[in-house]
Write an enzyme that holds these catalytic residues in place. Sequence first.
Site, PDB file in Angstrom:
ATOM      1  N   ASP A 144      -6.173  -6.258   0.761  1.00  0.00           N
ATOM      2  CA  ASP A 144      -5.537  -5.012   1.193  1.00  0.00           C
ATOM      3  C   ASP A 144      -5.966  -4.673   2.635  1.00  0.00           C
ATOM      4  O   ASP A 144      -7.145  -4.444   2.901  1.00  0.00           O
ATOM      5  CB  ASP A 144      -5.977  -3.911   0.211  1.00  0.00           C
ATOM      6  CG  ASP A 144      -5.154  -2.660   0.319  1.00  0.00           C
ATOM      7  OD1 ASP A 144      -4.382  -2.522   1.280  1.00  0.00           O
ATOM      8  OD2 ASP A 144      -5.306  -1.793  -0.569  1.00  0.00           O
ATOM      9  N   ASP A 148       2.660   2.594  -1.212  1.00  0.00           N
ATOM     10  CA  ASP A 148       2.290   2.735  -2.629  1.00  0.00           C
ATOM     11  C   ASP A 148       3.374   3.348  -3.506  1.00  0.00           C
ATOM     12  O   ASP A 148       4.057   4.295  -3.117  1.00  0.00           O
ATOM     13  CB  ASP A 148       1.038   3.612  -2.750  1.00  0.00           C
ATOM     14  CG  ASP A 148      -0.213   2.869  -2.307  1.00  0.00           C
ATOM     15  OD1 ASP A 148      -0.085   1.817  -1.644  1.00  0.00           O
ATOM     16  OD2 ASP A 148      -1.310   3.349  -2.624  1.00  0.00           O
TER      17      ASP A 148
HETATM   18  C1  GAL Z   1      -3.946   0.963  -1.367  1.00  0.00           C
HETATM   19  C2  GAL Z   1      -3.108  -0.019  -2.180  1.00  0.00           C
HETATM   20  C3  GAL Z   1      -3.185   0.402  -3.625  1.00  0.00           C
HETATM   21  C4  GAL Z   1      -4.648   0.390  -4.078  1.00  0.00           C
HETATM   22  C5  GAL Z   1      -5.504   1.242  -3.138  1.00  0.00           C
HETATM   23  C6  GAL Z   1      -6.988   1.071  -3.444  1.00  0.00           C
HETATM   24  O1  GAL Z   1      -3.878   0.597  -0.035  1.00  0.00           O
HETATM   25  O2  GAL Z   1      -1.777   0.008  -1.728  1.00  0.00           O
HETATM   26  O3  GAL Z   1      -2.393  -0.454  -4.442  1.00  0.00           O
HETATM   27  O4  GAL Z   1      -5.093  -0.955  -4.063  1.00  0.00           O
HETATM   28  O5  GAL Z   1      -5.289   0.909  -1.791  1.00  0.00           O
HETATM   29  O6  GAL Z   1      -7.787   1.802  -2.577  1.00  0.00           O
END
Ligand code: GAL
Length: 423
Positions: free
Chosen positions: A155, A226
């Site tokens: 990520d 998200d």
């Molecule tokens: C976001 C991601 C989510 C989750 C989250 C965790 O950037 O899109 O799916 O993984 O971080 O902090």
Amino acid sequence: MRIFASLSLGVLVLASVSLLSQTPAAPKTPLTTAQVLPPMGWNSWNYFAEKVDDKDIRDSADQLVATGMKDAGYVYVNIDDTWEGERDANGVLHTNAKFPDMKALADYVHSKGLKIGIYSSPGPKTCAGYAGSLGHEEQDAKMYADWGIDYLKYDLCSFIPDVMEKQAPNDKVAQMKLMVAAYETMHKALKATGRPIVYSFCQYGWDAVWEWAPATGGNLWRTTGDIQPKWDRIYAIVSQQEGLESYAGPGHWNDPDMLEVGNGKLTLAENRTHFSLWAMLAAPLLAGNDLPNMKPEIKAILTNSDVIAIDQDQLGKQGARIYSDGEVEVWTRHLSGGALAIAVVNAGSDRYATHPFHLNLRKLGLTGRQAGKDLWTGKTIELTENMPLELPSHDLLLVRVDAPTRPGVLLAPLPKTITGAAQ
Ligand code: GAL
């Protein structure tokens, strides 16, 4: 805690070797059978978020087995953000108190016949502010492999402000190169372990990731920010998939984000439509609900084997929106053996009842009556040109037609009825 939350606008079916030869754009690394079809499993984030701990993962693994979800194809148990502790003097990253022994947890998940996934970031910190992998990629990848990890979600998060914007201020092209290089670095590190690890990119669909992710080792890549358990967000994500069909194929998939089926206040129709559209999109099916407290009607949606078969179809061809008429949309997905899946979705809050939607089969490239199966009632259904369809708000009709008739294809004679020969 979620310091980068604002950035987040954001079956294992044993496939035959012949399937690999259908790969439209061969990914760099040879695929294992586990990586060919869209991954199916469960991920901790959408329900537990930062609260997830070792017990939640064990309970979820137990439930995947007990509910029959494992048998339906859900095999990955993926731990998302917030498992990370501190690095020691040797750079070794330790787990935090919520995950006392990751190797033991991985062994437990494997003992159930399941696989286990983990999460990190190419930046110094994850989106929730925990330790990322920057500068420790090989060390981390090796540790994942030693633990027995089967899947990594990577990520972008802090890599944006701490690397891209710092090293290449105001230079988007240079920033993108840094990002691609970071995903490549982890790809090489994973490959060097010799362990097959599904590699999931999470960078919210920036810089047309679908164009470069397969060549950078990505088995799936998020196409948007998200998801949330709200119809408007789910529908917005669906609309953003338009035009991405050609980038998906065996071993490399567009990822419209993890499922929200069973979460929030989604109605049953919304849950059904969400799940059906993810199948039409050949999307990874990563459930994200509270498995120990799953209601029977949610389990029925997540384990609908006909719908899962659409998602996991071996041709690996993502479906597309063919036309819309007001708020009703018609999607098709070409399946192996010449079959076709047709989804008619009422995306509107309601529809003027005296003016129903009429199905236009010609726009789908079809002629005449189409005999199929309604995948939500399980009954046979016949689709005819111009037939009126009344669908409740946010609900859909999902039909599989095994032998669609197209112009130029001889129609089978209609059966004689008691009252006389068919016209
Ligand atoms: C976001 C991601 C989510 C989750 C989250 C965790 O950037 O899109 O799916 O993984 O971080 O902090």
